[in-house]
Design an enzyme around this catalytic site. Sequence first.
Site, short mmCIF file in Angstrom:
data_model
loop_
_atom_site.label_atom_id
_atom_site.label_comp_id
_atom_site.label_asym_id
_atom_site.label_seq_id
_atom_site.Cartn_x
_atom_site.Cartn_y
_atom_site.Cartn_z
N ARG A 67 0.81 -1.23 0.00
CA ARG A 67 0.00 0.00 0.00
C ARG A 67 0.84 1.27 0.00
NH1 ARG A 67 -2.73 -3.83 2.50
NH2 ARG A 67 -1.80 -3.33 4.50
N GLU A 104 3.07 -6.74 12.43
CA GLU A 104 2.10 -6.88 13.54
C GLU A 104 1.52 -8.30 13.46
OE1 GLU A 104 -1.19 -4.26 13.17
OE2 GLU A 104 -1.98 -4.71 15.15
P1 AMP Z 1 4.72 -2.78 10.79
O1 AMP Z 1 5.95 -3.34 10.16
O2 AMP Z 1 4.28 -3.60 12.00
O3 AMP Z 1 4.85 -1.31 11.11
O4 AMP Z 1 3.54 -2.98 9.77
C1 AMP Z 1 3.30 -2.08 8.77
C2 AMP Z 1 2.84 -2.73 7.51
O5 AMP Z 1 1.82 -3.69 7.75
C3 AMP Z 1 2.27 -1.72 6.55
O6 AMP Z 1 2.70 -2.05 5.24
C4 AMP Z 1 0.78 -1.84 6.71
O7 AMP Z 1 0.15 -1.71 5.47
C5 AMP Z 1 0.56 -3.22 7.30
N1 AMP Z 1 -0.32 -3.22 8.49
C6 AMP Z 1 0.06 -3.59 9.75
N2 AMP Z 1 -0.97 -3.50 10.60
C7 AMP Z 1 -2.02 -3.06 9.90
C8 AMP Z 1 -3.38 -2.73 10.23
N3 AMP Z 1 -3.84 -2.85 11.47
N4 AMP Z 1 -4.18 -2.27 9.24
C9 AMP Z 1 -3.70 -2.13 7.97
N5 AMP Z 1 -2.45 -2.43 7.61
C10 AMP Z 1 -1.61 -2.89 8.55
#
Ligand code: AMP
Length: 180
Positions: A67, A104
């Site tokens: 995204r 996550e």
């Molecule tokens: P992080 O590495 O944990 O910061 O995760 C970020 C990535 O995971 C981004 O590319 C987001 O698009 C996706 N992502 C993680 N959690 C969510 C969420 N709750 N809603 C939408 N996208 C998420």
Amino acid sequence: MSGFDKICLEQLNSKIRDIKDFPKPGIIFKDITPLLRDPDTLYMTNRLLAKPFLKEKVDLIVGLESRGFLFGPSLAMRLDAGFVPIRKPNKLPAKTISASYKLEYGEDSVEIHADSIIKGNRVLIHDDLIATGGTAAAATELVERLGGEVVGYSFLINLSFLEGTKKLKNNVLFDALLTF
Ligand code: AMP
């Protein structure tokens, strides 16, 4: 921030919907497709993402799969910069370097073309959302290994309760349009 920008942010907020238990039980997924579908919020998002960086010299937007590819190229055009994708493994055709990261929901690694950043390039890292910060931290590592300088981070959404910003460089610009 102007009153008009505040109204814009309220509109953006109203176009992001929570999808419970996607892609796994316990995750509340922030779905931005309603925001993309609406011409007004699509435009406002693009304008507001660029605003904090207009005076900054930026050579490249590095966008995170997938995204981060939605607004990355239009953000690059606003800032007279180029766009470089960071992708999941085995998607990029030329020589790559890779870094591991935690999501996550799960664990993975990301790759960048080895020739996509020239030493000294000023790079703004962009994604739709920061959760734990693992992906953006891996992107930072890749950019720096290629000799780029990370000058900032740009997100639509910061899930601040996950404290992802703690994993980022703290002496550079940071902007998230909406914080939850
Ligand atoms: P992080 O590495 O944990 O910061 O995760 C970020 C990535 O995971 C981004 O590319 C987001 O698009 C996706 N992502 C993680 N959690 C969510 C969420 N709750 N809603 C939408 N996208 C998420």
